[in-house]
Design a protein around this motif. Structure first.
Motif, short mmCIF file in Angstrom:
data_model
loop_
_atom_site.label_atom_id
_atom_site.label_comp_id
_atom_site.label_asym_id
_atom_site.label_seq_id
_atom_site.Cartn_x
_atom_site.Cartn_y
_atom_site.Cartn_z
N LYS A 87 4.86 -2.79 -2.59
CA LYS A 87 3.97 -2.47 -2.09
C LYS A 87 2.76 -0.90 -2.12
CE LYS A 87 2.16 -1.52 2.76
NZ LYS A 87 2.56 -0.40 4.58
N ARG A 88 3.75 0.16 -2.76
CA ARG A 88 2.88 0.87 -2.83
C ARG A 88 2.33 0.72 -4.38
NH1 ARG A 88 6.71 4.33 -1.78
NH2 ARG A 88 7.82 4.14 -3.54
N ASP A 89 2.74 0.26 -5.34
CA ASP A 89 1.83 -0.63 -6.92
C ASP A 89 1.25 -1.10 -6.35
OD1 ASP A 89 4.54 1.04 -7.61
OD2 ASP A 89 5.14 -0.30 -8.47
N ILE A 90 1.47 -2.41 -5.62
CA ILE A 90 -0.04 -3.10 -5.38
C ILE A 90 -1.31 -2.49 -4.63
CG2 ILE A 90 -0.75 -5.14 -3.26
CD1 ILE A 90 2.19 -6.07 -3.80
N GLU A 91 -0.71 -1.23 -3.38
CA GLU A 91 -1.92 -0.36 -3.64
C GLU A 91 -2.66 0.31 -4.30
OE1 GLU A 91 -0.57 0.57 0.24
OE2 GLU A 91 -1.18 -1.47 1.42
N THR A 92 -2.14 0.91 -5.55
CA THR A 92 -2.35 2.10 -6.20
C THR A 92 -2.82 1.47 -7.60
OG1 THR A 92 0.26 2.99 -6.52
CG2 THR A 92 -0.85 4.01 -4.89
N LEU A 93 -2.45 1.30 -8.04
CA LEU A 93 -1.94 0.46 -9.12
C LEU A 93 -3.46 -1.00 -9.43
CD1 LEU A 93 2.03 0.10 -10.75
CD2 LEU A 93 -0.15 2.62 -10.93
N ILE A 101 -3.10 -8.46 2.63
CA ILE A 101 -2.24 -10.17 1.58
C ILE A 101 -1.59 -10.92 3.13
CG2 ILE A 101 -0.58 -10.51 -0.40
CD1 ILE A 101 -2.11 -8.15 -1.16
N ALA A 102 -0.76 -9.08 3.53
CA ALA A 102 0.85 -10.36 4.32
C ALA A 102 0.28 -11.25 5.10
CB ALA A 102 1.56 -8.45 4.90
N ARG A 103 -1.35 -10.38 5.89
CA ARG A 103 -1.81 -11.16 7.32
C ARG A 103 -2.02 -12.62 6.73
NH1 ARG A 103 -3.82 -5.99 8.82
NH2 ARG A 103 -5.07 -6.13 7.32
N THR A 108 -1.63 -17.89 6.91
CA THR A 108 -1.74 -19.42 6.11
C THR A 108 -0.02 -20.55 6.77
OG1 THR A 108 -2.64 -18.25 4.07
CG2 THR A 108 -1.30 -20.77 4.02
N ARG A 109 1.02 -19.36 6.51
CA ARG A 109 2.32 -19.43 7.48
C ARG A 109 1.67 -20.87 9.00
NH1 ARG A 109 6.19 -15.03 5.54
NH2 ARG A 109 6.00 -16.42 3.12
#
Length: 151
Positions: A87-93, A101-103, A108-109
């Protein structure tokens, strides 16, 4: 214009090899190959292709495989760390909002679930035979055996 100039070498193979190695490691946690194959939810042919680095799985296949093996999809492609570090990498990098994204994924599900549970549309079988209606097929008498008489 094609994205890849050389169609025979679309990738350098890192992901395929990492997936194959990880699957072999995970397989060692099972009593035998048969129980491992059953746990993956894949056909044995597909599993063989992935274990040998020759397969080309879709993202959906990777997600299903991870779900069946009860491991994060990240570990199948060689990513270590817990969900918080991902999660941290997705947000900071990359600058993406993990919660958005999770929502989106959950929405979609939910739509897929509601469409499969939606009762306003009859299946073809239900439409052909409405509830309570009985089949009125006429049975033909059995054919007589023997020769037909000529006239």
């Amino acid at each position: 214009m094609p994205i890849f100039k050389n169609k025979t070498e679309d990738s350098d193979g890192w992901l395929s090899i990492l997936l194959a190695l990880r699957l072999r490691q995970i397989e060692n946690e099972y009593a035998d190959y048969a129980s491992f194959a059953d746990a993956t939810g894949l056909s044995r042919g597909t599993l063989y292709q992935l274990r040998t680095g020759k397969g080309n799985p879709t993202f959906v296949t990777l997600e299903r495989l991870a779900r069946h093996l009860k491991v994060p999809v990240w570990t199948l492609i060689g990513r270590t760390g817990d969900d918080d570090s991902v999660k941290r990498d997705i947000e900071t990098l990359f600058g993406f909002n993990f919660n958005e994204i999770a929502r989106h994924i959950e929405a979609t599900r939910a739509v897929k679930r509601s469409m499969t549970e939606f009762s306003g549309v009859l299946s073809l079988k239900e439409a052909a035979n409405p509830a309570g209606a009985t089949s009125q097929k006429k049975r033909l008498p059995p054919a007589k055996k023997g020769r037909r008489k000529s006239q």
